[in-house]
Scaffold this active site. Structure first.
Site, PDB file in Angstrom:
ATOM      1  N   SER A 264      32.058  24.844  26.547  1.00 39.85           N
ATOM      2  CA  SER A 264      32.182  24.419  27.946  1.00 39.85           C
ATOM      3  C   SER A 264      30.933  23.665  28.366  1.00 39.85           C
ATOM      4  CB  SER A 264      32.361  25.639  28.841  1.00 39.85           C
ATOM      5  OG  SER A 264      31.119  26.305  28.974  1.00 39.85           O
ATOM      6  N   LYS A 265      31.014  23.018  29.520  1.00 34.78           N
ATOM      7  CA  LYS A 265      29.817  22.289  29.948  1.00 34.78           C
ATOM      8  C   LYS A 265      28.680  23.246  30.279  1.00 34.78           C
ATOM      9  CE  LYS A 265      32.106  21.002  34.285  1.00 34.78           C
ATOM     10  NZ  LYS A 265      32.320  19.914  35.215  1.00 34.78           N
ATOM     11  N   ARG A 266      29.039  24.457  30.701  1.00 35.24           N
ATOM     12  CA  ARG A 266      28.013  25.473  30.977  1.00 35.24           C
ATOM     13  C   ARG A 266      27.216  25.811  29.707  1.00 35.24           C
ATOM     14  NH1 ARG A 266      27.481  24.363  35.005  1.00 35.24           N
ATOM     15  NH2 ARG A 266      29.105  24.253  36.550  1.00 35.24           N
TER      16      ARG A 266
END
Ligand code: GLU
Length: 514
Positions: A264-266
C-alpha cells in the site's frame, strides 16, 4: 493479425502508485514487442475523486521512465479526445441505446430511497444489499413502472440513472491470458449503474465504450479489476461488440516486502521506501510521498526492476535494457501469484545501472542531486568524480552522502583514527610532504604516488603511517576511492591546502584526547 493497440487508463485520483506504473510498463512492452500502439487514456469521470495535478503527475512519471504513449492527451492520435471528461456527450448515447435494446433501464430511486432500502435489509440481517434481478421489479425503474409514468418522470426532469439489466442464470466465461478461464455467475452480479444522475458515465460504461471506439485489442490491468470484467463482457455483448472484444490479461498483485498482503502507499512511509515513481505533495503530510526519482534511482533500473515484478524471461539474465525487455516480453510469462516488492532488489538493479554507466552519463544523472545542495560543478570535474565514486554508490544520492568533500570543505574528521594514528612529531615530516606536493610539476596519480613513496623513504615512514592520514586529511574519513586518484581529481591546490590545514586540525584533535 490486427495491429495491437493497448492502453494505460489511470484515474487521476492522486499520485500514481508503482503498481500502476508496472501496468503501464507491461502495456508499453507488448506494444513495443508487436509493433503495436501504446495509448494513454485519462479516466476522470468520477468527479468526486478528481485530484488536480494528478494527470500532470502521471504524464511526468511516464516521461521520466521513458514510457511515452503514441496516443493520449497532448500526444496526438486519431481516436481522441483521450480524456474521458472531454468525451462526456458520447456515453449517454450508448447508455440509451442499451435501454432501447432492452439491456438497460432507467432507475428513478433516489439516493435516500436506496439508503433506506439498504438499512431495511440490514435490519433483516442482509448486509449485502444488491440492486439485482431479485429486487429490480420492486424498485422504481422503467421495468417496474408503467411506460406512461416513466415518460412523465423523464419529461418532468426527475433525476435517473441508467442501470445494466444483468441476465439471470448465466455463466460468464473469460479467457484471461494470464489466468486462463475465469467464470462468474450472473446471479451474483448487481445491476451496475452505467450512467449517473448527473449524466456522467460510470467507469464501467466509459471504459467499454472507449476501449471499443479506440480499437483496443488487449486490456492489461491489475487483478483488482477482474471481478468487473464480468460486467464488461455483458456490456460488450449487449452493445453488439462481442466479436471484437479485447483480450484480457489481469496482472498479479504487488505484495509488501515481507510478502504479507498487498503493497500500500502507507508501506512506503512506514518502511522508508519509495512506492511511487516521483514525489507527490498532497494536502497533508500523510498524503505526501517521496518517489524513486528523489531516492536517486536511474529510471532504467526502475523499469528493469518493475519488469520482473510479476514477469520473468525464463532465463538467468536479469539486466535488460528496455529494448531487450520488449523483445523478451510475453503475456504468457506473467505469473498468477503475487510478486513481492523487494526494495533491496531495486537497489541492486540501480547499482548495476550506475556502475555500467559511462562517467559522463552518470555525471548528468547525478547533477540535479548536487544542485539540491547548491553545487553546479564543471562537467569535466564532475565526470572525473563520478569515475572515482561509481563503484561506491547504489543510489544517486550516495554520491553526495559519501563524496560531498569533492564539492566543499571537509566537515568532520574521523577523530578516533586521528587520535590513534597521529602524533605531534609527525607534523614536521608531513609539512615536508606538503612542500613536495606543492612543487610537483605533474599532479597525476602516478607522479603523486612516486613522490609520496620517496617521502616515506626519506622519513622512514610506513604506508600505514601515511596513507590513512592523507585520506582523512582530504576527505575526513577512511572510506573512499584510492588516495592518489582522489588527490589528482581534487587538484594540486585543493589537495595541498587540505593537507596543510588538516595538520593543524589533527593537532587540535589529539590535544583533546590527552
Ligand atoms: N481507470 C481504471 C484505473 O484507474 C482503469 C482500469 C482498467 O484498466 O480498465 O485503474
Amino acid at each position: 493479425m490486427k495491429n495491437i493497440r493497448v492502453r494505460f487508463a489511470p484515474s487521476p485520483t492522486g499520485a500514481l502508485h508503482i503498481g500502476g506504473v508496472r501496468t503501464a510498463l507491461y502495456n508499453y512492452l507488448l506494444a513495443r514487442k508487436t509493433g503495436g500502439t501504446f495509448i494513454l487514456r485519462i479516466e476522470d469521470t468520477d468527479q468526486t475523486r478528481y485530484v488536480p495535478g494528478a494527470e500532470e503527475y502521471i504524464i511526468e512519471s511516464l516521461r521520466w521512465l521513458g514510457l511515452e504513449p503514441e496516443e493520449g492527451p497532448g500526444f496526438g492520435g486519431e481516436f481522441g479526445p483521450y480524456r474521458q471528461s472531454d468525451r462526456k456527450e458520447l456515453y449517454g448515447r450508448f447508455a440509451r441505446q442499451l435501454v432501447d435494446s432492452g439491456h438497460a433501464y432507467y432507475a428513478f430511486d433516489s439516493p435516500e430511497e436506496l439508503d433506506a432500502r439498504r438499512e431495511a435489509e440490514k435490519e433483516k440481517g442482509n448486509h449485502n444489499f444488491k440492486y439485482d434481478a431479485t429486487v429490480r421489479t420492486a424498485m422504481r425503474n422503467s421495468l417496474s413502472l408503467p411506460p406512461a409514468e416513466v415518460d412523465r418522470l423523464i419529461t418532468t426532469g426527475v433525476p435517473y440513472t441508467i442501470r445494466l439489466k444483468v441476465p439471470q442464470n448465466e455463466t460468464i466465461r473469460i479467457d484471461d491470458l494470464i489466468r486462463g478461464e475465469v467464470s462468474f455467475e450472473s446471479n451474483e452480479l448487481d445491476d451496475k449503474v452505467l450512467l449517473k444522475a448527473d449524466g456522467m458515465p460510470t467507469y464501467h460504461l466509459a471504459n467499454i465504450v472507449d476501449d471499443h471506439l479506440m480499437q483496443i485489442t488487449h486490456v492489461i490491468r491489475g487483478e483488482e479489476w477482474l471481478p468487473s470484467t464480468a460486467h464488461h463482457v455483458l456490456l460488450y455483448r449487449s452493445l453488439g461488440w462481442e466479436s471484437d472484444m479485447p483480450r484480457f490479461a489481469h496482472l498479479p498483485l504487488i505484495l509488501k516486502p515481507n510478502g504479507k498482503g498487498k503493497l500500500s502507499k502507507r508501506d512506503g512511509v512506514k518502511l522508508g521506501i519509495p512506492v511511487f515513481p516521483l514525489a507527490w505533495e498532497g494536502d497533508s503530510p500523510e498524503d505526501s510521498f517521496t518517489g524513486f526519482r528523489e531516492f536517486g534511482f536511474d529510471p532504467r533500473a526502475v523499469i528493469n526492476f518493475l519488469a520482473f515484478l510479476g514477469w520473468n524471461p525464463g532465463t538467468e539474465q536479469e539486466l535488460f535494457s528496455v529494448e531487450e525487455l520488449a523483445e523478451a516480453f510475453s503475456l504468457e510469462r506473467i505469473g498468477k501469484a503475487g510478486a513481492r516488492f523487494d526494495f533491496d532488489k531495486a537497489r541492486w538493479f540501480n547499482q548495476q545501472y550506475l556502475q555500467h554507466s559511462a562517467d559522463a552519463e552518470l555525471a548528468k544523472l547525478v547533477r540535479p542531486f548536487l544542485e539540491r545542495h547548491g553545487h553546479s560543478p564543471e562537467e569535466a570535474y564532475l565526470t572525473a568524480v563520478c569515475g572515482l565514486m561509481k563503484e561506491r554508490i547504489t543510489v544517486l544520492t550516495d554520491l553526495w552522502e559519501n563524496g560531498y568533500y569533492f564539492f566543499e570543505e571537509v566537515r568532520e574528521y574521523d577523530e578516533k583514527t586521528v587520535q590513534k594514528k597521529w602524533s605531534a612529531e609527525r607534523r614536521k615530516p608531513f609539512e615536508d610532504l606538503v612542500d613536495t606536493l606543492r612543487q610537483l610539476p605533474d599532479f597525476q596519480a602516478p607522479a603523486i604516488e612516486a613522490a609520496t613513496k620517496e617521502f616515506m623513504q626519506r622519513h622512514e615512514l610506513k604506508f600505514g603511517d601515511v596513507l590513512p592520514m592523507l585520506r582523512i586529511a582530504l576527505s575526513g574519513t577512511l572510506q573512499g576511492p584510492a588516495v592518489f586518484d582522489m588527490m589528482a581529481v581534487l587538484g594540486q591546490e585543493r589537495s595541498v591546502e587540505r593537507i596543510a590545514s588538516a595538520l593543524q586540525i589533527f593537532e587540535g584533535l589529539i590535544a583533546r584526547s590527552n
